[in-house]
Design a protein around this motif. Structure first.
Motif, PDB file in Angstrom:
ATOM      1  N   PHE A  25       0.800  -1.208   0.000  1.00  0.00           N
ATOM      2  CA  PHE A  25       0.000   0.000   0.000  1.00  0.00           C
ATOM      3  C   PHE A  25       0.843   1.273   0.000  1.00  0.00           C
ATOM      4  CE2 PHE A  25      -2.939  -3.092   2.115  1.00  0.00           C
ATOM      5  CZ  PHE A  25      -3.886  -3.111   1.099  1.00  0.00           C
ATOM      6  N   PHE A  26       2.150   1.172   0.166  1.00  0.00           N
ATOM      7  CA  PHE A  26       3.005   2.358   0.168  1.00  0.00           C
ATOM      8  C   PHE A  26       3.357   2.821  -1.247  1.00  0.00           C
ATOM      9  CE2 PHE A  26       3.550   0.704   4.408  1.00  0.00           C
ATOM     10  CZ  PHE A  26       3.647   1.841   5.197  1.00  0.00           C
ATOM     11  N   VAL A  27       2.971   2.071  -2.237  1.00  0.00           N
ATOM     12  CA  VAL A  27       3.303   2.428  -3.620  1.00  0.00           C
ATOM     13  C   VAL A  27       2.326   3.484  -4.134  1.00  0.00           C
ATOM     14  CG1 VAL A  27       3.537   1.608  -5.986  1.00  0.00           C
ATOM     15  CG2 VAL A  27       4.292   0.162  -4.078  1.00  0.00           C
ATOM     16  N   LEU A  28       2.867   4.644  -4.469  1.00  0.00           N
ATOM     17  CA  LEU A  28       2.116   5.711  -5.122  1.00  0.00           C
ATOM     18  C   LEU A  28       2.990   6.194  -6.271  1.00  0.00           C
ATOM     19  CD1 LEU A  28      -0.148   7.749  -5.442  1.00  0.00           C
ATOM     20  CD2 LEU A  28       0.861   9.109  -3.599  1.00  0.00           C
ATOM     21  N   ARG A  29       2.587   5.880  -7.473  1.00  0.00           N
ATOM     22  CA  ARG A  29       3.425   6.182  -8.634  1.00  0.00           C
ATOM     23  C   ARG A  29       3.496   7.676  -8.898  1.00  0.00           C
ATOM     24  NH1 ARG A  29       1.557   1.233 -12.721  1.00  0.00           N
ATOM     25  NH2 ARG A  29       1.487  -0.363 -11.073  1.00  0.00           N
ATOM     26  N   ALA A  30       4.603   8.079  -9.496  1.00  0.00           N
ATOM     27  CA  ALA A  30       4.827   9.499  -9.776  1.00  0.00           C
ATOM     28  C   ALA A  30       5.098   9.695 -11.257  1.00  0.00           C
ATOM     29  CB  ALA A  30       6.008  10.019  -8.959  1.00  0.00           C
ATOM     30  N   GLY A  31       4.381  10.633 -11.872  1.00  0.00           N
ATOM     31  CA  GLY A  31       4.607  10.970 -13.263  1.00  0.00           C
ATOM     32  C   GLY A  31       4.278   9.823 -14.211  1.00  0.00           C
ATOM     33  N   GLY A  32       4.952   9.818 -15.349  1.00  0.00           N
ATOM     34  CA  GLY A  32       4.722   8.781 -16.344  1.00  0.00           C
ATOM     35  C   GLY A  32       3.656   9.179 -17.348  1.00  0.00           C
ATOM     36  N   GLY A  33       3.421   8.281 -18.304  1.00  0.00           N
ATOM     37  CA  GLY A  33       2.430   8.551 -19.342  1.00  0.00           C
ATOM     38  C   GLY A  33       1.012   8.534 -18.813  1.00  0.00           C
ATOM     39  N   ASP A  34       0.116   9.206 -19.526  1.00  0.00           N
ATOM     40  CA  ASP A  34      -1.270   9.338 -19.081  1.00  0.00           C
ATOM     41  C   ASP A  34      -2.149   8.149 -19.462  1.00  0.00           C
ATOM     42  OD1 ASP A  34      -0.650  11.818 -18.034  1.00  0.00           O
ATOM     43  OD2 ASP A  34      -1.277  12.911 -19.840  1.00  0.00           O
ATOM     44  N   THR A  35      -1.702   7.350 -20.406  1.00  0.00           N
ATOM     45  CA  THR A  35      -2.522   6.224 -20.857  1.00  0.00           C
ATOM     46  C   THR A  35      -2.740   5.228 -19.730  1.00  0.00           C
ATOM     47  OG1 THR A  35      -1.657   6.448 -23.101  1.00  0.00           O
ATOM     48  CG2 THR A  35      -2.711   4.360 -22.533  1.00  0.00           C
ATOM     49  N   LEU A  99      -4.778  13.290  -7.683  1.00  0.00           N
ATOM     50  CA  LEU A  99      -4.507  11.864  -7.836  1.00  0.00           C
ATOM     51  C   LEU A  99      -5.272  11.262  -9.009  1.00  0.00           C
ATOM     52  CD1 LEU A  99      -4.472  10.114  -4.342  1.00  0.00           C
ATOM     53  CD2 LEU A  99      -2.540  10.779  -5.778  1.00  0.00           C
ATOM     54  N   GLU A 100      -4.652  10.238  -9.581  1.00  0.00           N
ATOM     55  CA  GLU A 100      -5.303   9.443 -10.622  1.00  0.00           C
ATOM     56  C   GLU A 100      -5.303   7.977 -10.211  1.00  0.00           C
ATOM     57  OE1 GLU A 100      -4.300  12.245 -14.506  1.00  0.00           O
ATOM     58  OE2 GLU A 100      -3.306  10.302 -14.303  1.00  0.00           O
ATOM     59  N   ARG A 101      -6.256   7.244 -10.795  1.00  0.00           N
ATOM     60  CA  ARG A 101      -6.382   5.814 -10.511  1.00  0.00           C
ATOM     61  C   ARG A 101      -6.218   5.025 -11.789  1.00  0.00           C
ATOM     62  NH1 ARG A 101     -11.705   2.635  -9.713  1.00  0.00           N
ATOM     63  NH2 ARG A 101     -10.672   1.212 -11.139  1.00  0.00           N
ATOM     64  N   ALA A 102      -5.641   3.849 -11.686  1.00  0.00           N
ATOM     65  CA  ALA A 102      -5.460   2.997 -12.850  1.00  0.00           C
ATOM     66  C   ALA A 102      -6.820   2.570 -13.395  1.00  0.00           C
ATOM     67  CB  ALA A 102      -4.622   1.777 -12.492  1.00  0.00           C
ATOM     68  N   ASP A 103      -6.919   2.496 -14.715  1.00  0.00           N
ATOM     69  CA  ASP A 103      -8.177   2.073 -15.334  1.00  0.00           C
ATOM     70  C   ASP A 103      -8.520   0.626 -14.997  1.00  0.00           C
ATOM     71  OD1 ASP A 103      -8.351   4.552 -16.551  1.00  0.00           O
ATOM     72  OD2 ASP A 103      -7.557   3.852 -18.484  1.00  0.00           O
ATOM     73  N   ASP A 104      -7.487  -0.180 -14.740  1.00  0.00           N
ATOM     74  CA  ASP A 104      -7.715  -1.615 -14.569  1.00  0.00           C
ATOM     75  C   ASP A 104      -7.494  -2.106 -13.145  1.00  0.00           C
ATOM     76  OD1 ASP A 104      -4.996  -1.261 -14.422  1.00  0.00           O
ATOM     77  OD2 ASP A 104      -4.489  -2.764 -15.942  1.00  0.00           O
ATOM     78  N   GLY A 105      -7.485  -1.213 -12.160  1.00  0.00           N
ATOM     79  CA  GLY A 105      -7.272  -1.665 -10.793  1.00  0.00           C
ATOM     80  C   GLY A 105      -7.182  -0.533  -9.802  1.00  0.00           C
TER      81      GLY A 105
END
Length: 228
Positions: A25-35, A99-105
């Motif tokens: 639960f400590f994983v919070l991704r930073a940056g990267g592509g928007d897709t 914040l954004e959330r993954a489309d698949d999870g």
């Protein structure tokens, strides 16, 4: 927080990368592509329906509110864990407003890493509480399944203390400031009265139940008010 300065995006990214090594639960991704990502507010407006239904199916939950509660608990953990770790390990209160959330999870990311440097007093507790509970309020407002508000508050408290316990296990030298900040948060706003810390290793007993025990293969959690 008067007297505090914006943290450089590179410093926020480095802090997130560091605390992600704590796992889960400590994983919070930073940056990267928007897709593959969408604003988490869209998920809130839709009642977190996709995650709740996935969880309910996985656990063969006989009631929709069980899936909602478990999905909510997991989401709260993904908010508290990196936020708490960044404060204690790097002196940064994350700005979670975009914040954004993954489309698949359930994975989360900060497309534009930002945060405040924690300086002298006042305590960062109110800023940290505000960042996390803004998300929880939006999520609660969008729910399409009735779940007791104090159950959701209990989930928030439980996730906070579990994040603190995991951080304490990895960094026992943080016991005093970590215990102090966690206790202060539990005495703030909607977390007041949700439960109490019962031991020096941040054992906790909540005053509500997340309903996991009602799933066919579920059980009572260690901090559950129903546990013996």
């Amino acid at each position: 927080m008067p007297g505090n300065l914006q943290a450089a995006p590179a410093d926020v990214t480095a802090a997130l990368h560091d605390v992600a090594a704590l796992g889960g639960f400590f994983v919070l991704r930073a940056g990267g592509g928007d897709t593959g990502w969408h604003p988490v507010g869209l998920s809130y407006a839709r009642g977190f329906t996709d995650l709740a239904e996935t969880v309910a199916h996985r656990h063969r939950a006989p009631e929709a509110r069980i899936g909602v509660s478990i999905a909510h608990l997991g989401h709260v953990a993904r908010l508290w864990s990196p936020a708490l770790a960044c404060v204690l390990l790097h002196g940064i209160v994350l700005d979670l407003s975009r914040l954004e959330r993954a489309d698949d999870g359930p994975a989360l990311r900060m497309p534009h890493p930002a945060g405040l440097r924690v300086g002298a007093p006042p305590s960062p507790a109110l800023a940290l509480y505000g960042q996390v509970t803004a998300h929880l309020e939006a999520l609660a407002q969008g729910l399409r399944v009735k779940v007791a508000p104090r159950l959701l508050d209990g989930n928030a408290a439980s996730a906070l203390v579990e994040a603190a316990r995991a951080l304490l296990a990895a960094h026992p030298e943080l016991r005093e400031p970590l215990t102090g900040l966690t206790t202060e948060l539990l005495n703030t706003g909607r977390l007041v009265g949700t439960g109490e810390i019962t031991g020096p290793d941040l054992t906790f007993r909540r005053r509500s139940c997340c309903l996991y025990y009602r799933a066919p293969n579920g059980s009572k959690c260690g901090d559950c008010c129903l546990a013996g």
